[in-house]
Design a protein around this motif. Structure first.
Motif, PDB file in Angstrom:
ATOM      1  N   ASP A   1       0.821  -1.200   0.000  1.00  0.00           N
ATOM      2  CA  ASP A   1       0.000   0.000   0.000  1.00  0.00           C
ATOM      3  C   ASP A   1       0.860   1.257   0.000  1.00  0.00           C
ATOM      4  O   ASP A   1       0.356   2.366   0.139  1.00  0.00           O
ATOM      5  CB  ASP A   1      -0.952   0.019   1.200  1.00  0.00           C
ATOM      6  CG  ASP A   1      -0.214  -0.030   2.530  1.00  0.00           C
ATOM      7  OD1 ASP A   1       1.032  -0.174   2.527  1.00  0.00           O
ATOM      8  OD2 ASP A   1      -0.882   0.082   3.586  1.00  0.00           O
ATOM      9  N   GLU A   2       2.183   1.101  -0.156  1.00  0.00           N
ATOM     10  CA  GLU A   2       3.094   2.233  -0.224  1.00  0.00           C
ATOM     11  C   GLU A   2       3.703   2.315  -1.622  1.00  0.00           C
ATOM     12  O   GLU A   2       3.507   1.436  -2.465  1.00  0.00           O
ATOM     13  CB  GLU A   2       4.210   2.098   0.824  1.00  0.00           C
ATOM     14  CG  GLU A   2       3.702   2.081   2.259  1.00  0.00           C
ATOM     15  CD  GLU A   2       4.830   1.974   3.265  1.00  0.00           C
ATOM     16  OE1 GLU A   2       5.923   2.527   2.999  1.00  0.00           O
ATOM     17  OE2 GLU A   2       4.638   1.330   4.309  1.00  0.00           O
ATOM     18  N   ALA A   3       4.452   3.372  -1.864  1.00  0.00           N
ATOM     19  CA  ALA A   3       5.117   3.559  -3.157  1.00  0.00           C
ATOM     20  C   ALA A   3       6.407   4.331  -2.937  1.00  0.00           C
ATOM     21  O   ALA A   3       6.695   4.810  -1.831  1.00  0.00           O
ATOM     22  CB  ALA A   3       4.203   4.295  -4.129  1.00  0.00           C
ATOM     23  N   LEU A   4       7.189   4.448  -4.004  1.00  0.00           N
ATOM     24  CA  LEU A   4       8.461   5.161  -3.936  1.00  0.00           C
ATOM     25  C   LEU A   4       8.561   6.110  -5.121  1.00  0.00           C
ATOM     26  O   LEU A   4       8.244   5.748  -6.257  1.00  0.00           O
ATOM     27  CB  LEU A   4       9.632   4.174  -3.964  1.00  0.00           C
ATOM     28  CG  LEU A   4      11.030   4.802  -3.887  1.00  0.00           C
ATOM     29  CD1 LEU A   4      11.246   5.459  -2.525  1.00  0.00           C
ATOM     30  CD2 LEU A   4      12.107   3.737  -4.130  1.00  0.00           C
ATOM     31  N   TRP A   5       8.990   7.309  -4.834  1.00  0.00           N
ATOM     32  CA  TRP A   5       9.178   8.331  -5.862  1.00  0.00           C
ATOM     33  C   TRP A   5      10.629   8.780  -5.828  1.00  0.00           C
ATOM     34  O   TRP A   5      11.118   9.219  -4.793  1.00  0.00           O
ATOM     35  CB  TRP A   5       8.222   9.488  -5.582  1.00  0.00           C
ATOM     36  CG  TRP A   5       8.450  10.736  -6.408  1.00  0.00           C
ATOM     37  CD1 TRP A   5       9.030  10.836  -7.635  1.00  0.00           C
ATOM     38  CD2 TRP A   5       8.058  12.068  -6.032  1.00  0.00           C
ATOM     39  NE1 TRP A   5       9.041  12.139  -8.060  1.00  0.00           N
ATOM     40  CE2 TRP A   5       8.443  12.918  -7.108  1.00  0.00           C
ATOM     41  CE3 TRP A   5       7.419  12.624  -4.928  1.00  0.00           C
ATOM     42  CZ2 TRP A   5       8.222  14.293  -7.072  1.00  0.00           C
ATOM     43  CZ3 TRP A   5       7.189  13.990  -4.903  1.00  0.00           C
ATOM     44  CH2 TRP A   5       7.592  14.805  -5.962  1.00  0.00           C
ATOM     45  N   VAL A   6      11.311   8.672  -6.949  1.00  0.00           N
ATOM     46  CA  VAL A   6      12.714   9.080  -7.030  1.00  0.00           C
ATOM     47  C   VAL A   6      12.795  10.390  -7.809  1.00  0.00           C
ATOM     48  O   VAL A   6      12.553  10.426  -9.019  1.00  0.00           O
ATOM     49  CB  VAL A   6      13.578   8.007  -7.727  1.00  0.00           C
ATOM     50  CG1 VAL A   6      15.036   8.464  -7.774  1.00  0.00           C
ATOM     51  CG2 VAL A   6      13.457   6.675  -6.993  1.00  0.00           C
ATOM     52  N   ILE A   7      13.117  11.475  -7.100  1.00  0.00           N
ATOM     53  CA  ILE A   7      13.278  12.773  -7.761  1.00  0.00           C
ATOM     54  C   ILE A   7      14.707  12.847  -8.296  1.00  0.00           C
ATOM     55  O   ILE A   7      15.660  12.821  -7.514  1.00  0.00           O
ATOM     56  CB  ILE A   7      13.026  13.936  -6.791  1.00  0.00           C
ATOM     57  CG1 ILE A   7      11.650  13.822  -6.144  1.00  0.00           C
ATOM     58  CG2 ILE A   7      13.151  15.267  -7.526  1.00  0.00           C
ATOM     59  CD1 ILE A   7      11.352  14.905  -5.120  1.00  0.00           C
TER      60      ILE A   7
ATOM     61  N   LEU B   1      -1.848   6.847   2.088  1.00  0.00           N
ATOM     62  CA  LEU B   1      -2.778   7.874   1.611  1.00  0.00           C
ATOM     63  C   LEU B   1      -2.226   8.585   0.365  1.00  0.00           C
ATOM     64  O   LEU B   1      -2.975   8.919  -0.550  1.00  0.00           O
ATOM     65  CB  LEU B   1      -3.042   8.894   2.718  1.00  0.00           C
ATOM     66  CG  LEU B   1      -4.103   9.957   2.422  1.00  0.00           C
ATOM     67  CD1 LEU B   1      -5.426   9.315   2.018  1.00  0.00           C
ATOM     68  CD2 LEU B   1      -4.298  10.869   3.643  1.00  0.00           C
ATOM     69  N   ALA B   2      -0.915   8.780   0.312  1.00  0.00           N
ATOM     70  CA  ALA B   2      -0.300   9.391  -0.867  1.00  0.00           C
ATOM     71  C   ALA B   2      -0.412   8.460  -2.069  1.00  0.00           C
ATOM     72  O   ALA B   2      -0.661   8.896  -3.191  1.00  0.00           O
ATOM     73  CB  ALA B   2       1.161   9.732  -0.590  1.00  0.00           C
ATOM     74  N   ARG B   3      -0.226   7.154  -1.822  1.00  0.00           N
ATOM     75  CA  ARG B   3      -0.351   6.215  -2.938  1.00  0.00           C
ATOM     76  C   ARG B   3      -1.790   6.164  -3.439  1.00  0.00           C
ATOM     77  O   ARG B   3      -2.030   6.055  -4.646  1.00  0.00           O
ATOM     78  CB  ARG B   3       0.119   4.822  -2.531  1.00  0.00           C
ATOM     79  CG  ARG B   3      -0.142   3.797  -3.635  1.00  0.00           C
ATOM     80  CD  ARG B   3       0.744   2.618  -3.636  1.00  0.00           C
ATOM     81  NE  ARG B   3       0.461   1.748  -4.790  1.00  0.00           N
ATOM     82  CZ  ARG B   3       1.160   0.679  -5.088  1.00  0.00           C
ATOM     83  NH1 ARG B   3       2.198   0.322  -4.348  1.00  0.00           N
ATOM     84  NH2 ARG B   3       0.841  -0.043  -6.144  1.00  0.00           N
ATOM     85  N   GLN B   4      -2.762   6.231  -2.537  1.00  0.00           N
ATOM     86  CA  GLN B   4      -4.160   6.242  -2.971  1.00  0.00           C
ATOM     87  C   GLN B   4      -4.449   7.461  -3.856  1.00  0.00           C
ATOM     88  O   GLN B   4      -5.106   7.357  -4.894  1.00  0.00           O
ATOM     89  CB  GLN B   4      -5.078   6.264  -1.750  1.00  0.00           C
ATOM     90  CG  GLN B   4      -5.045   5.001  -0.912  1.00  0.00           C
ATOM     91  CD  GLN B   4      -5.818   5.169   0.383  1.00  0.00           C
ATOM     92  OE1 GLN B   4      -6.689   6.034   0.483  1.00  0.00           O
ATOM     93  NE2 GLN B   4      -5.495   4.362   1.379  1.00  0.00           N
TER      94      GLN B   4
END
Length: 403
Positions: free
Chosen positions: A246-252, A270-273
């Motif tokens: 239910d989580e994710a990863l964002w690579v800037i 909640l951010a992934r949703q």
């Protein structure tokens, strides 16, 4: 068409204009030209032939610049150009040096294009002057004209101008920096606006009314504490969305990060949703998560902010509350930092890394070390706590539906 222009005549011509574009030269100084379009008038000077071209040099709008003042500017500019043309070796004009500065320096900077546009606008009135003969007063007058209409922009333009002429001195084009010693035209105050949890709840609700793309962008700004342009320019290939989590990863990437360093941003549930809802709304063709044309990242922030503020006003009016104090998107980062440290008792160093700050300029050795340490697990825990706390505090409902 050449007529002897007066301020009264220009006012009459604007009233008589049929909505099209009309151009006329001043009989007293034919190189001075007036263009009337859309109920407005603007001055320009038709320069002598320079490098095989006869460019049109804008002077400014009427009535901010009256007829007599426009003639004075045009005459001075014409004299400058004639002096430059009479020398055996072409003079180093301001824009000649700016061309070199853009090619050799600004092209290496992430915001180089923005700086270049600001410099060309700020130095337009002295564009074809010999840069070696500029005085401090010439630069100050150019900056002051900007300050009359955009005080904060004038400060930025002055900073860019000082850097530009400093580079010219360093490269040997100039012996001295003509902008050295010029003080900022406007005093700036550090912003302290920190939206409260109640205000964040209204912003969140209003964002839901906006829908894709800006509604989702605003909600991610609240949940991640990231910068506006970082979220707005989010690309599909910057995301890792593991199945079964239910989580994710964002690579800037470094080229999109303000401090020039890549960073991994953990995205809580909640951010992934919110992100999943945005992905369901976007076209499958483009590379950006948030876009209105499938080709470029989302744009039109000012209009979106106006729409958002209208929705917020409607929400508060319905409850009988006073209007919200003016705020900016960047203030959302301050709300996160304040609640993270004061309410959730998160280590300030961790909160600072969540904001992707780098403490390299501080004298503290600890801060410099933390600035280089990604502190991923600590930030992951901090953002999860913030997301859970915020969601509970404002009783968050479902994310914006796909449309």
């Amino acid at each position: 068409m050449a007529v002897r222009l007066t301020d009264d005549l220009i006012a009459a011509l604007i009233k008589q204009a049929d909505g099209g574009r009309h151009e006329m030269a001043d009989a007293a100084l034919p190189d001075l030209q007036l263009r009337i379009s859309g109920g407005q008038a603007a001055w320009s000077v038709r320069a002598r032939v320079i490098n095989g071209r006869r460019p049109r040099i804008p002077l400014g709008a009427w009535p901010s610049i009256g007829v007599l003042e426009a003639r004075t500017y045009a005459e001075a500019l014409r004299t400058s150009l004639e002096q430059a043309a009479s020398t055996e070796e072409p003079a180093l004009t301001v824009f000649t040096l700016l061309d070199r500065y853009e090619a050799r320096r600004l092209s290496q900077l992430r915001k180089g294009a923005v700086m270049g546009r600001a410099l060309r606008s700020a130095l337009e009135a002295i564009a074809y002057r010999d840069a070696t003969k500029l005085s401090r007063r010439d630069i100050a007058e150019a900056i002051d004209k900007i300050a009359d209409r955009a005080p904060i922009q004038a400060n930025r333009s002055l900073a860019y101008t000082k850097a530009f002429f400093g580079w010219c001195v360093g490269r040997g084009y100039l012996e001295a920096n003509p902008s050295a010693g010029i003080s900022k035209p406007t005093r700036e105050r550090t912003r302290e606006r920190t939206p409260s949890l109640d205000e964040l709840a209204d912003i969140w609700s209003a964002a839901g009314v906006l829908g894709y793309p800006f509604g989702h962008v605003v909600r991610l700004l609240i949940l991640t504490a990231a910068r506006r342009d970082e979220v707005g320019g989010l690309r599909i290939d910057e995301l890792e969305l593991p199945a079964g989590s239910d989580e994710a990863l964002w690579v800037i990437p470094a080229e999109r990060s303000k401090n020039g360093r890549a960073i991994r941003v953990p995205l809580p549930p909640l951010a992934r949703q919110t992100l999943a809802s945005a992905l369901a709304c976007r076209s499958a063709a483009g590379p950006f998560v948030f876009s209105t044309n499938d080709e470029k990242s989302v744009s039109g922030w000012s209009k979106a902010k106006l729409r958002l503020d209208r929705e917020i006003a409607a929400i508060r009016a319905k409850r009988g509350d006073a209007a919200m104090v003016p705020w900016r998107f960047h203030d959302l980062r301050r709300s996160f930092a304040t609640n993270a440290c004061d309410v959730l008792q998160i280590d300030p160093a961790v909160a600072d890394r969540c904001l992707n700050h780098v403490g390299a300029s501080t004298t503290s050795t600890i801060s410099r070390v933390y600035g280089r340490n990604e502190m991923f697990e600590q930030r992951r825990d901090a953002l999860q706590k913030w997301s859970a706390f915020f969601g509970k505090a404002v009783a968050i409902g479902p994310t914006p539906p796909a449309s």
